[in-house]
Design an enzyme around this catalytic site. Structure first.
Site: not given
Ligand code: 26V
Length: 790
Positions: A360, A551-552, A557, A659, A663
């Site tokens: 992801h 969004k976050r 972003k 996503t 929406k």
């Molecule tokens: C997670 C983490 C975890 C800690 C380390 C740094 C870090 C950086 C980014 C993330 C994002 C976590 C993964 C995530 O939520 N990805 C999102 O997944 C969505 C569903 O596939 C996608 O639509 C988003 O573009 C993507 O950012």
């Protein structure tokens, strides 16, 4: 081939009103007159639960009789949101619910707002998991979700003096009517060490193995139409419920309790970080606990209907949602080798064919790596297995790429050097048969950059599955105005077959439909403004353009780019009060990771911008900025249907998919955005001429890194310079001088890593085109309809 396992449409005697009153009386001990809003919510939810319970059993029985291949989705997050309206709708009980509401004079909104918004996830990844579960049930697939039952979900956000404050989300304070505890199906989990609580944090005690229990809590997942009711099984950790009587008799009564305390700590709270790896041992144990409980359960289910282990991968598919459950690779090997006593090769064949992995994010700082010493203490057997997998894998690589030591080092499951680490993405790719990205561009970049070496070794494993969202929650439920209009035009087939929305293409030339379409948007905006006034007292103008970015909060972003755009527009209005500009409200919402200081400062900046603009009579009624606190699934459901403009403006190459973009699009917003993630495929589908694309492409971003200089834009683009000068003159922070200096540092001194300034000019140009279109309502409607249809 029949791959659907439904059990026919919902049929039931119309005893729902009696159900409702009985639940009030027997569960809450109140009558109609004495019931609080919470009592009414619980009684309504329990009535719905009664109706679905039998059907859930029927679904499970169908699976047991037909013994189909089962799909298990392993995810450390599920961003579920509220369930009552969704469940009523998917069971097609809406007419009945409306009747009860009318007869008993209930206030539906008030009742719905009683339900906590189940926030067991951070953002996109967790919401995707929840959408997938609903869609799998609607498609009548034998799917089951596994996750963790956090006592505290994502923190609650409030804004004080413009700053984000975090508060605990005690969402289980009142009993949750949707969960069924199943203590009889508990699972034992063994760890290589014990833990003790010291100074409020858990510390591993090596050399003293310990045992935990996972107690399953099941939540129904109702497919649209109610034919299939699947299960989301969330695990709660507890200590074994026996006392150590020896310790007890030695006077260690309190110690015996503290052991319980530490076991339960494990599923106490969701980690709220999406910006940086937080190297906490507790998180690794959470991940193992999820995997150990879920695999033990899936294996138990397999054994109920099958005796030949060679058929395991034909009967069980396990999808790993990111690397958080990647310990499934060594854990499944451990079960097959140590418990089932299969040989290594056979166990390995089964493991690879059973498991699949979804990636992801491309951000290297997000790829999970766990210190080897932690494995040595907590998961010694799993480490042994990882080493053996790695030994065999690397000897294959050596054979295929002789002399390529660089490749060996980069593709190894272990990162060598000071502080050896286990690379979880490598474990997931090597131990499974499929690795997918979540949009075409993301899957390509994954192959070409982040996982390049592994993709060259196993090209056949890499593929794309572009994300999706459930149209039940994100159109039918949240936007009754538009979904009613669509159903009147093309029938209700779209609800479970989204491709049917393309029938709307024909309606773009129907002026009555265009008119009704704009009216549906206006009605949704009106309702939203009423709801905001009712819940916060804030007054909004439903005739303004609603321009949203929710969004976050993350640098990539680029909420900051959006804010810079607003400052430029603000400057234009100040300099030229006669400017023709349709009134516009800019909505922001989103949480920042508690430790992500720059993201929190961006929230502060947006809030200060809002206050300053509100206080300036020169622009009153023309532009307005609103930061909506506590973004969550429910807030998204309220806001998205009202939106005219969807901002999807990540630095190209950084947003894996997105996503919310989908929406907004299906709710009739037009997108202003960069060529990133799924937005690229959405624009191709609707026609790029119906999108407002701008900015550098992912190739251009990568190609200009070496020479990009943000100061060039500052020096050569007057509007950018004036906006930045205004911000850093403390115009928006008169009482807090210098507070935004870190933003200047990021943008002008530290190289503007996310290239805000490179894209500002083309963002403003796209914005210009968009505003021009808004002045032609008929053309706007035509494009918006094409977007819904696409
Ligand atoms: C997670 C983490 C975890 C800690 C380390 C740094 C870090 C950086 C980014 C993330 C994002 C976590 C993964 C995530 O939520 N990805 C999102 O997944 C969505 C569903 O596939 C996608 O639509 C988003 O573009 C993507 O950012």
């Amino acid at each position: 081939m029949n791959t659907q396992y439904g059990c026919g449409p919902v049929q039931f005697a119309g005893a729902s009103e009696a159900l409702y009153e009985r639940h009030l009386l027997f569960d809450s001990g109140v009558d109609l007159a004495g019931a609080t809003a919470r009592d009414r919510f619980e009684a309504l939810a329990r009535s719905v639960r009664d109706i679905l319970s039998q059907r859930r059993l029927l679904t499970e029985k169908t699976y047991e009789q037909q013994n189909p291949k089962r799909l298990y989705y392993l995810s450390i997050e599920y961003l579920i949101g509220r369930s009552l309206l969704n469940n009523v709708m998917n069971l097609m009980l809406m007419p009945l619910a409306n009747q009860v509401i009318e007869d008993k004079k209930l206030n539906l909104i008030e009742i719905l707002e009683q339900e906590p918004d189940a926030g067991l996830g951070n953002g996109g990844l967790g919401r995707l998991a929840a959408c997938f579960m609903e869609s799998a049930a609607t498609m009548q697939l034998p799917a089951m979700g596994y996750g963790l039952r956090y006592e505290y979900g994502i923190f609650k956000q409030s804004i004080q003096k413009g700053w984000q404050q975090e508060m605990p989300d005690n969402w289980l304070r009142s009993p949750d009517p949707w969960e069924f505890a199943r203590p009889n199906e508990k699972v034992e989990v063994n760890l290589g060490c014990s833990f003790e609580l010291s100074g409020g944090s858990l510390r591993p005690v090596p050399g003293r193995p310990s045992t935990l229990y996972g107690i399953p809590f099941d939540r129904p997942v109702i497919g649209y139409g109610g034919s299939t009711i699947n299960t989301l099984r969330l695990w709660a950790a507890t200590a074994p419920d026996y006392f150590n009587f020896e310790e007890f008799s030695h006077g260690d009564f309190v110690e015996a309790f503290t052991q319980n305390l530490s076991a339960e700590t494990l599923t106490r709270v969701l980690y709220p970080d999406d910006s940086r790896l937080m190297g906490q041992g507790l998180r690794l144990i959470q991940e193992y606990f999820l995997v150990a409980c879920s695999l033990a359960d899936a294996v138990r289910r397999f054994q109920r209907g099958n005796s030949d282990w060679r058929l395991f991968a034909e009967k069980v598919a396990i999808q790993m949602n990111d690397t958080h459950p990647a310990l499934a690779v060594p854990e499944l090997m451990r079960i097959l080798v140590d418990q089932v006593h299969l040989g290594w090769d056979e166990a390995w064949h089964i493991t690879q064919n059973t498991l699949a992995y979804t990636n992801h994010t491309l951000l290297p700082e997000a790829l999970e790596k766990w210190p080897v010493p932690w494995f040595e203490d907590m998961l010694p057997r799993q480490l042994e297995i990882i080493y053996e997998i790695n030994r065999r894998f690397l000897s294959d690589v050596r054979r295929r790429f002789p002399g390529d030591e660089g490749r060996i080092q980069r593709s190894s499951l272990i990162e060598e050097g000071f502080g050896k680490k286990v690379r979880m993405a490598n474990v997931a790719v090597v131990g499974s048969h499929s690795t997918n990205g979540v949009a075409a561009i993301h899957s390509n970049l994954l192959r070409e950059t982040t996982l390049r070496d592994l993709a060259e070794i196993f090209p056949e494993r890499f593929n794309n599955k572009t994300n999706g969202v459930t149209p039940r929650r994100w159109l039918l439920l949240c936007n009754p105005e538009l979904s009613g209009l669509i159903t009147d035009a093309i029938g209700d087939g779209w609800i479970s077959d989204l491709s049917q929305l393309s029938k709307l293409n024909a309606f773009t030339s129907d002026s009555a439909f265009r008119h009704d379409f704009l009216k549906a948007k206006r009605d949704a905006k009106r309702n939203f403004c009423d709801w905001v006034r009712w819940s916060t007292g804030q007054l909004l103008d439903p005739d303004a353009i609603f321009d949203c970015q929710v969004k976050r909060i993350h640098e990539y972003k680029r909420q900051l780019l959006n804010a810079l755009r607003i400052v430029v527009l603000y400057n234009r209005l100040r300099e030229n009060p006669g400017l023709n500009m349709h009134p516009r409200t800019f909505f922001f919402a989103g949480k920042a990771a508690p430790a992500y200081r720059l993201a929190k400062l961006i929230i502060k900046f947006i809030n200060n911008l809002a206050v300053t603009i509100d206080g300036d009579p020169a622009v009153r009624g023309r532009i307005k900025v609103v930061f909506l606190p506590e973004y969550c699934v429910s807030l998204a459901e309220h806001l998205i249907p009202t939106s005219d403009v969807s901002n999807q403006i990540s630095t190209a190459g950084y947003e894996a998919s997105g996503t919310s973009n989908m929406k907004f699009m299906m709710n009739g917003a037009l997108t202003i955005g960069t060529r990133d993630g799924a937005t690229i495929e959405m624009a191709a589908q609707a026609g790029e001429e119906n999108f407002f694309l701008f900015g550098l492409t992912a190739e251009q971003v990568a190609g200009s890194r070496a020479w990009y200089n943000p100061r060039w834009h500052y020096e050569h683009e007057p509007e950018a310079r004036e906006a930045l000068d205004l911000i850093f003159s403390d115009y928006f922070s008169r009482n807090e001088p210098g507070v935004f200096a870190p933003l200047r540092d990021a943008l002008l001194m530290q190289g503007d890593h996310y290239m805000h300034l490179a894209d500002l000019k083309s963002y403003l140009e796209a914005d210009e085109r968009l505003r021009a279109l808004y002045n032609q309502p008929d053309e706007w409607a035509r494009k918006a309809i094409l977007n819904v249809a696409g």
